[in-house]
Design a protein around this motif. Sequence first.
Motif, short mmCIF file in Angstrom:
data_model
loop_
_atom_site.label_atom_id
_atom_site.label_comp_id
_atom_site.label_asym_id
_atom_site.label_seq_id
_atom_site.Cartn_x
_atom_site.Cartn_y
_atom_site.Cartn_z
N LEU A 197 0.82 -1.23 -0.07
CA LEU A 197 -0.06 -0.03 -0.06
C LEU A 197 1.05 1.26 0.02
CD1 LEU A 197 -3.21 0.17 0.02
CD2 LEU A 197 -2.81 0.98 2.48
N ILE A 198 0.57 1.94 -0.87
CA ILE A 198 1.45 3.49 -1.19
C ILE A 198 0.45 4.52 -0.86
CG2 ILE A 198 2.76 4.62 -2.51
CD1 ILE A 198 3.56 2.36 -4.24
N GLU A 199 0.80 5.50 0.11
CA GLU A 199 0.06 6.48 0.51
C GLU A 199 0.78 7.77 0.35
OE1 GLU A 199 -2.20 5.84 3.98
OE2 GLU A 199 -1.36 3.88 4.48
N CYS A 200 0.18 8.74 -0.21
CA CYS A 200 0.67 10.07 -0.49
C CYS A 200 -0.23 10.97 0.22
CB CYS A 200 1.03 10.43 -1.83
SG CYS A 200 1.79 12.07 -2.08
N ASP A 201 0.11 11.74 1.37
CA ASP A 201 -0.98 12.46 1.97
C ASP A 201 -0.32 13.44 2.79
OD1 ASP A 201 -3.40 13.80 2.64
OD2 ASP A 201 -4.35 11.94 3.40
N ARG A 214 3.35 0.71 3.06
CA ARG A 214 3.05 -0.32 4.12
C ARG A 214 2.78 -1.69 3.48
NH1 ARG A 214 0.49 2.43 8.51
NH2 ARG A 214 -0.30 4.50 7.90
N ILE A 215 3.61 -2.57 4.06
CA ILE A 215 3.59 -3.91 3.54
C ILE A 215 2.93 -4.90 4.48
CG2 ILE A 215 4.74 -5.99 2.83
CD1 ILE A 215 6.82 -4.24 1.88
N ASP A 216 1.51 -5.67 3.98
CA ASP A 216 0.72 -6.26 5.01
C ASP A 216 0.35 -5.59 6.23
OD1 ASP A 216 1.10 -8.50 3.43
OD2 ASP A 216 3.07 -9.26 4.37
N GLY A 217 0.08 -4.15 5.89
CA GLY A 217 -0.63 -3.18 6.93
C GLY A 217 0.28 -2.61 7.94
#
Length: 311
Positions: A197-201, A214-217
């Motif tokens: 999961l890649i987040e940009c915020d 994130r990897i596996d949360g």
Amino acid sequence: MRDFPSCFGENGVQIADASSSSGASLATTTTNSTTNKIAQNLVICVYQCRLHSTSCFIITITWTKNLMGQGLCAEINDLSNQSLCKLEIKPSLFSKRRGLKTSKMGSKSINIFWDLSCAKFASSPEPIEGFYFAISINQELILLLGDMEKEVYKKMNYAISHSPNTVFISKREHIFGKKVYATTAQFCGKGQVHDILIECDSISSTSEPCLLIRIDGKMVMQVKQLQWKFRGNYTILVDGLPVEVYWDVHSWFFGKLTGNAVFLFQTCLSAEKLWGSGHQSVFSWSGSLIKDCGQSQGFGFSLVLCAWKNE
């Protein structure tokens, strides 16, 4: 990479049971040459497949998706990059969802079997279950994808004495989102399939953008002040293996509306080999990777993600 000064440093993060790693330095790369092209929903998977007679082949599978449906393109090349066989199923309501293609290339007899009639898909154009795709050369199975092994062996109608000698070399995928981008990857052999999961915020309404992976949360990477650190690299551990993460989000902030960010997860090849030639983009590098991997026994797995913003 060692010639560039480190702009920031943080401890690496472990996934699984290996010791932690550290070190992050700014990587230089050119702007992605595809920023002016329209994004396509596709996944490209590259495999090294070897006959037990030691002959080696590179097989590229491209899964596509559009309003007309799912598409598939498979190409078999030898290590000299000569194309031996190609299969293309265009996204269409009338495409064959199952079939067999047979071709001859010199002394090689190539059979391609596929059945996507009951395949199930998530957001990616790559099927997740209910399908098979198989390739045999001279009646030896060299590639088998999907969860319907028994159907493949029955379809081939001859004895299978060995399991396919296949190595998953690389995966390139277009992913889409506003602030969150998701995919999956298997970084080694028959290891665990991980959720990425890649987040940009922004951390808060008044702060600058922040990049999280994130990897596996579990959060494995955080880059603050992203507008200043729009390119860089960082080392994490996944399944006990060091994985180098490179990112280039320049186009998100300074490019055109059709620009995309690029993320590279690389498990084996050193940073010096990947980037030592200077100003080189991920996409100009990825083509040479396939050739290098075919000639090396020590290659790892690479995942290249093109992250497109849906405004």
